[in-house]
Write an enzyme that holds these catalytic residues in place. Structure first.
Site, PDB file in Angstrom:
ATOM      1  N   LYS A   9       3.760   5.280  -9.113  1.00 19.46           N
ATOM      2  CA  LYS A   9       3.483   6.709  -9.005  1.00 19.46           C
ATOM      3  C   LYS A   9       4.655   7.562  -9.517  1.00 19.46           C
ATOM      4  O   LYS A   9       5.764   7.071  -9.688  1.00 19.46           O
ATOM      5  CB  LYS A   9       3.110   7.038  -7.567  1.00 19.46           C
ATOM      6  CG  LYS A   9       1.790   6.353  -7.174  1.00 19.46           C
ATOM      7  CD  LYS A   9       1.306   6.765  -5.808  1.00 19.46           C
ATOM      8  CE  LYS A   9      -0.040   6.096  -5.507  1.00 19.46           C
ATOM      9  NZ  LYS A   9      -0.577   6.551  -4.224  1.00 19.46           N
ATOM     10  N   PHE A  57      -7.287  14.027   2.058  1.00 15.38           N
ATOM     11  CA  PHE A  57      -6.103  13.930   1.206  1.00 15.38           C
ATOM     12  C   PHE A  57      -6.415  13.908  -0.296  1.00 15.38           C
ATOM     13  O   PHE A  57      -5.506  13.841  -1.120  1.00 15.38           O
ATOM     14  CB  PHE A  57      -5.289  12.680   1.565  1.00 15.38           C
ATOM     15  CG  PHE A  57      -6.061  11.388   1.434  1.00 15.38           C
ATOM     16  CD1 PHE A  57      -6.208  10.756   0.207  1.00 15.38           C
ATOM     17  CD2 PHE A  57      -6.651  10.809   2.561  1.00 15.38           C
ATOM     18  CE1 PHE A  57      -6.921   9.570   0.089  1.00 15.38           C
ATOM     19  CE2 PHE A  57      -7.365   9.616   2.454  1.00 15.38           C
ATOM     20  CZ  PHE A  57      -7.497   9.005   1.207  1.00 15.38           C
ATOM     21  N   THR A  91      -0.613   0.651   3.114  1.00 17.01           N
ATOM     22  CA  THR A  91      -0.804   1.933   2.433  1.00 17.01           C
ATOM     23  C   THR A  91       0.007   3.035   3.101  1.00 17.01           C
ATOM     24  O   THR A  91       0.627   3.850   2.434  1.00 17.01           O
ATOM     25  CB  THR A  91      -2.302   2.321   2.446  1.00 17.01           C
ATOM     26  OG1 THR A  91      -3.032   1.272   1.824  1.00 17.01           O
ATOM     27  CG2 THR A  91      -2.545   3.615   1.717  1.00 17.01           C
ATOM     28  N   ARG A 105       6.370  -0.327  -0.668  1.00 12.52           N
ATOM     29  CA  ARG A 105       6.082   0.977  -0.062  1.00 12.52           C
ATOM     30  C   ARG A 105       7.102   1.348   1.009  1.00 12.52           C
ATOM     31  O   ARG A 105       7.425   2.522   1.181  1.00 12.52           O
ATOM     32  CB  ARG A 105       4.665   1.001   0.481  1.00 12.52           C
ATOM     33  CG  ARG A 105       3.642   1.067  -0.659  1.00 12.52           C
ATOM     34  CD  ARG A 105       2.233   0.989  -0.168  1.00 12.52           C
ATOM     35  NE  ARG A 105       1.288   1.323  -1.230  1.00 12.52           N
ATOM     36  CZ  ARG A 105       0.065   0.862  -1.278  1.00 12.52           C
ATOM     37  NH1 ARG A 105      -0.384   0.064  -0.314  1.00 12.52           N
ATOM     38  NH2 ARG A 105      -0.739   1.203  -2.256  1.00 12.52           N
ATOM     39  N   ASN A 115       3.122   7.013  -1.798  1.00 16.65           N
ATOM     40  CA  ASN A 115       3.451   5.696  -1.240  1.00 16.65           C
ATOM     41  C   ASN A 115       3.926   4.700  -2.299  1.00 16.65           C
ATOM     42  O   ASN A 115       3.861   3.499  -2.104  1.00 16.65           O
ATOM     43  CB  ASN A 115       2.268   5.146  -0.441  1.00 16.65           C
ATOM     44  CG  ASN A 115       1.028   4.926  -1.282  1.00 16.65           C
ATOM     45  OD1 ASN A 115       1.013   5.180  -2.481  1.00 16.65           O
ATOM     46  ND2 ASN A 115      -0.021   4.449  -0.655  1.00 16.65           N
ATOM     47  N   HIS A 118       0.064   1.831  -6.528  1.00 19.57           N
ATOM     48  CA  HIS A 118      -1.359   1.587  -6.316  1.00 19.57           C
ATOM     49  C   HIS A 118      -1.674   0.200  -6.827  1.00 19.57           C
ATOM     50  O   HIS A 118      -1.054  -0.277  -7.785  1.00 19.57           O
ATOM     51  CB  HIS A 118      -2.193   2.625  -7.087  1.00 19.57           C
ATOM     52  CG  HIS A 118      -3.638   2.273  -7.182  1.00 19.57           C
ATOM     53  ND1 HIS A 118      -4.541   2.596  -6.193  1.00 19.57           N
ATOM     54  CD2 HIS A 118      -4.338   1.586  -8.112  1.00 19.57           C
ATOM     55  CE1 HIS A 118      -5.736   2.135  -6.535  1.00 19.57           C
ATOM     56  NE2 HIS A 118      -5.639   1.520  -7.703  1.00 19.57           N
TER      57      HIS A 118
END
Length: 147
Positions: A9, A57, A91, A105, A115, A118
């Site tokens: 991310k 979210f 997660t 994470r 986090n 993915h």
């Protein structure tokens, strides 16, 4: 051999140290079939996370994924999906920090939306997600979900 999608991310991609560490970790645990840095558009983000459309979210997640470059990787190994998900950890970052402090994470996640990474949750998801982020990649029936 099985194939899955890994996606790092935006906040992780901005962190040079984290990227170095994660590329090394990933390379030592998987065959890397393809990798690229990309900007995820609003349309792609909404399509990618369509399964979460009705969740509280969703907007926060899709907006965050557009906030900077991501790093997408097609991984291959025995039990690849399970293996990548185990390396990522829970997660929810809070759970990751307290229950699996060495997972990705726990080390690089900031919140449940941020986090760090993915990973596809099934062979069906892997096929769909790889096709979205790597349209030029020929997945082949024999690569995903085959052990």
């Amino acid at each position: 051999m099985e194939v899955t999608l890994a996606l790092l991310k935006p906040h992780v991609v901005r962190n040079t140290y984290a990227m170095q560490q994660l590329k090394s970790l990933i390379g030592s645990n998987f065959n890397i079939l393809a990798a690229k840095e990309l900007r995820i558009t609003k349309e792609l983000s909404e399509c990618f996370y369509a399964d979460h459309k009705d969740k509280f979210f969703y907007h926060r997640l899709t907006t965050f994924m557009q906030s900077g470059p991501c790093y997408a990787i097609i991984l291959q190994s025995e039990l690849c999906i399970q293996k990548w998900r185990r390396l990522m950890g829970p997660t929810k970052v809070f759970n990751a920090v307290y229950n699996e402090p060495e997972c990705i994470r726990a080390l690089y996640g900031l919140s449940d939306t941020r986090n760090a990474c993915h990973g596809s949750d099934s062979a069906i998801s892997a096929r769909r997600e790889i096709a979205m982020l790597f349209p030029e990649f020929d997945i082949g029936q024999d690569r995903i979900g085959a052990n």
